[in-house]
Motif scaffolding. Structure first.
Motif, PDB file in Angstrom:
ATOM      1  N   UNK A 115       0.852  -1.187   0.000  1.00 18.62           N
ATOM      2  CA  UNK A 115       0.000   0.000   0.000  1.00 18.62           C
ATOM      3  C   UNK A 115       0.890   1.240   0.000  1.00 18.62           C
ATOM      4  N   UNK A 116       0.453   2.277  -0.708  1.00 15.82           N
ATOM      5  CA  UNK A 116       1.249   3.500  -0.773  1.00 15.82           C
ATOM      6  C   UNK A 116       0.347   4.718  -0.724  1.00 15.82           C
ATOM      7  N   UNK A 117       0.902   5.808  -0.171  1.00 17.23           N
ATOM      8  CA  UNK A 117       0.214   7.094  -0.156  1.00 17.23           C
ATOM      9  C   UNK A 117       1.183   8.171  -0.607  1.00 17.23           C
ATOM     10  N   UNK A 118       0.743   9.010  -1.533  1.00 19.21           N
ATOM     11  CA  UNK A 118       1.561  10.116  -2.038  1.00 19.21           C
ATOM     12  C   UNK A 118       0.767  11.407  -1.900  1.00 19.21           C
ATOM     13  N   UNK A 119       1.411  12.426  -1.325  1.00 11.89           N
ATOM     14  CA  UNK A 119       0.815  13.751  -1.197  1.00 11.89           C
ATOM     15  C   UNK A 119       1.589  14.736  -2.062  1.00 11.89           C
ATOM     16  N   UNK A 120       0.880  15.567  -2.805  1.00 11.32           N
ATOM     17  CA  UNK A 120       1.544  16.624  -3.565  1.00 11.32           C
ATOM     18  C   UNK A 120       0.659  17.857  -3.623  1.00 11.32           C
ATOM     19  N   UNK A 121       1.247  18.960  -4.084  1.00 12.60           N
ATOM     20  CA  UNK A 121       0.557  20.251  -4.099  1.00 12.60           C
ATOM     21  C   UNK A 121       0.613  20.853  -5.497  1.00 12.60           C
ATOM     22  N   UNK A 122      -0.456  21.501  -5.901  1.00 14.99           N
ATOM     23  CA  UNK A 122      -0.493  22.208  -7.172  1.00 14.99           C
ATOM     24  C   UNK A 122       0.012  23.632  -6.949  1.00 14.99           C
ATOM     25  N   UNK A 123       0.975  24.055  -7.768  1.00 13.41           N
ATOM     26  CA  UNK A 123       1.534  25.394  -7.648  1.00 13.41           C
ATOM     27  C   UNK A 123       0.701  26.434  -8.367  1.00 13.41           C
ATOM     28  N   UNK A 124       1.329  27.550  -8.704  1.00 10.13           N
ATOM     29  CA  UNK A 124       0.617  28.597  -9.434  1.00 10.13           C
ATOM     30  C   UNK A 124       0.308  28.121 -10.853  1.00 10.13           C
ATOM     31  N   UNK A 125      -0.622  28.802 -11.498  1.00  9.55           N
ATOM     32  CA  UNK A 125      -1.034  28.430 -12.856  1.00  9.55           C
ATOM     33  C   UNK A 125      -0.163  29.162 -13.869  1.00  9.55           C
TER      34      UNK A 125
END
Length: 412
Positions: free
Chosen positions: A246-256
């Motif tokens: 099982x795996x979990x990945x967190x990421x964030x969207x930057x500016x457009x």
């Protein structure tokens, strides 16, 4: 007759068709004698479809316990639940662990007469169950059992992009790559989830049997926090291929940062968070090296990149051959070798003519500025040519209509 507070009987779960629990046959029937199993018999080796009969007399206030799978069972399917059931009493504690000591979560029903595992199991592992129950006569008796899950012919693991804690562009599709082909795509997709900090309409799309992607209907909202969960352990992907992690990945969207290259007008416009930030004179691919039209995503970024025409089949001695060791501010947008980069050698053509071998070239100042604005996953839409993007030549998810993309889900 002396009365016991509790009699424990176990039963097996049904096993894979044609899979035997061991070597011994009982009474010539083709069945298996399973240690700790109930006296109930089943036509499936090592399995029993009903709990065994308690040895406690019918007029006794003691409880009767049934465990599925039975003690000593082998080749238990990892995707089947483990259950402990008490009749005439209640369960007080149940613990299920694998051979690494990791616990399997589970839940009691309202009156604590049954415990059911919540997690899928690991293939090729030994599990030990322990606990206790209390009969209506007040006596506490320990509950114990052990069994083995079947061994997988092939195991299924995943590689995920973006990486954990990345900040990426608004066009970045989630990409999951499998270590073995997936036959039962629906079973695997059910174990995938994407959670976002703001509402996002998105879908999974199977590229092929070893890759599945996820993208939203429109570009990701700026600043969105995204959590991707891949709960593979115990999932039957088909052809005796079983998930093991099982795996979990967190990421964030930057500016457009959304760009548009008009090949005919020799110009690139860059819009940041909805506002036009810069208009840049460019040169694109000349005849024979036409730049592809379509939605491309920035895949890689290099402050300095060697560009050798031999990598695209142009050999030394050919008039179109080049080998430039220090191309500045290079950003890849196709797998086949198209980049956006600084190109001081074509300064006289930028804004007026297309003279490159397919890349989008601009001044060093503009290239450096643009490099500082972008993230991997930022979209670049190219128009003005009849040559279009080939599926899979880079991250091409945005060249598919939303309806067609959704149809690529195994659960659509």
């Amino acid at each position: 007759m002396r009365k016991y507070g509790l009699a424990v009987a176990g039963i097996c779960v049904l096993l894979l068709a044609g899979t035997a629990c061991g070597d011994t046959k009982a009474n010539g029937s083709g069945g298996q004698s399973t240690p700790g199993a109930s006296t109930s018999q089943s036509s499936t080796p090592g399995a029993s479809s009903t709990p065994g009969t308690s040895t406690t007399p019918s007029n006794s206030p003691a409880a009767s316990i049934a465990v599925v799978p039975a003690k000593g069972a082998t080749s238990v399917q990892p995707d089947k639940p483990v259950t402990v059931t008490s009749t005439g009493g209640k369960l007080t504690a149940i613990t299920l662990k694998d051979d690494n000591g990791d616990k399997v979560t589970g839940n009691f029903n309202a009156d604590k007469t049954q415990w059911t595992s919540a997690d899928l199991l690991m293939p090729g592992a030994t599990y030990t169950l322990s606990g206790s129950a209390e009969g209506t006569d007040g006596a506490t008796v320990p509950v114990s059992s052990s069994f083995k899950t079947l061994k997988a012919n092939r195991t299924l693991k995943s590689a995920i992009a973006p990486l954990n804690n990345d900040t990426v562009g608004v066009g970045y599709p989630v990409q999951i790559y499998w270590t073995n082909p997936v036959k039962d795509r629906a079973a695997v997709e059910k174990r995938l989830s994407v959670k976002t900090s703001v509402p996002v309409d998105g879908t999974w799309h199977w590229v092929n049997s070893t890759q599945v992607n996820y993208r939203p209907k429109n570009y990701w909202p700026v600043g969105t926090k995204v959590t991707v969960k891949v709960d593979l352990q115990g999932v039957n992907a088909g052809n005796n291929t079983w998930g093991v992690s099982n795996r979990t990945v967190d990421f964030t969207i930057g500016k457009s940062v959304v760009s548009h290259v008009d090949v005919k007008k020799h110009v690139m416009t860059v819009t940041i968070n909805g506002k036009l930030a810069r208009t840049i004179p460019i040169t694109a691919g000349k005849d024979g090296f036409t730049t592809r039209s379509g939605v491309k995503l920035i895949m890689e970024k290099f402050t300095t990149k060697r560009m050798d025409a031999a990598t695209v089949g142009i050999k030394p001695g050919d008039p179109n051959y080049y080998n430039i060791p220090d191309v500045k501010w290079a950003q890849r947008v196709t797998s086949s070798g198209e980049f956006i980069h600084g190109a001081p050698w074509s300064a006289g053509s930028q804004g007026s003519a297309n003279v490159s071998h397919g890349c989008v070239g601009m001044s060093l100042n503009d290239a450096q500025w643009y490099f500082g604005q972008t993230l991997v996953g930022d979209p670049v839409t190219v128009t003005g040519t009849s040559r279009t993007m080939e599926p899979g030549n880079g991250w091409t998810d945005w060249n598919t209509t939303w309806a067609a993309y959704k149809s690529g889900s195994a659960l659509s």
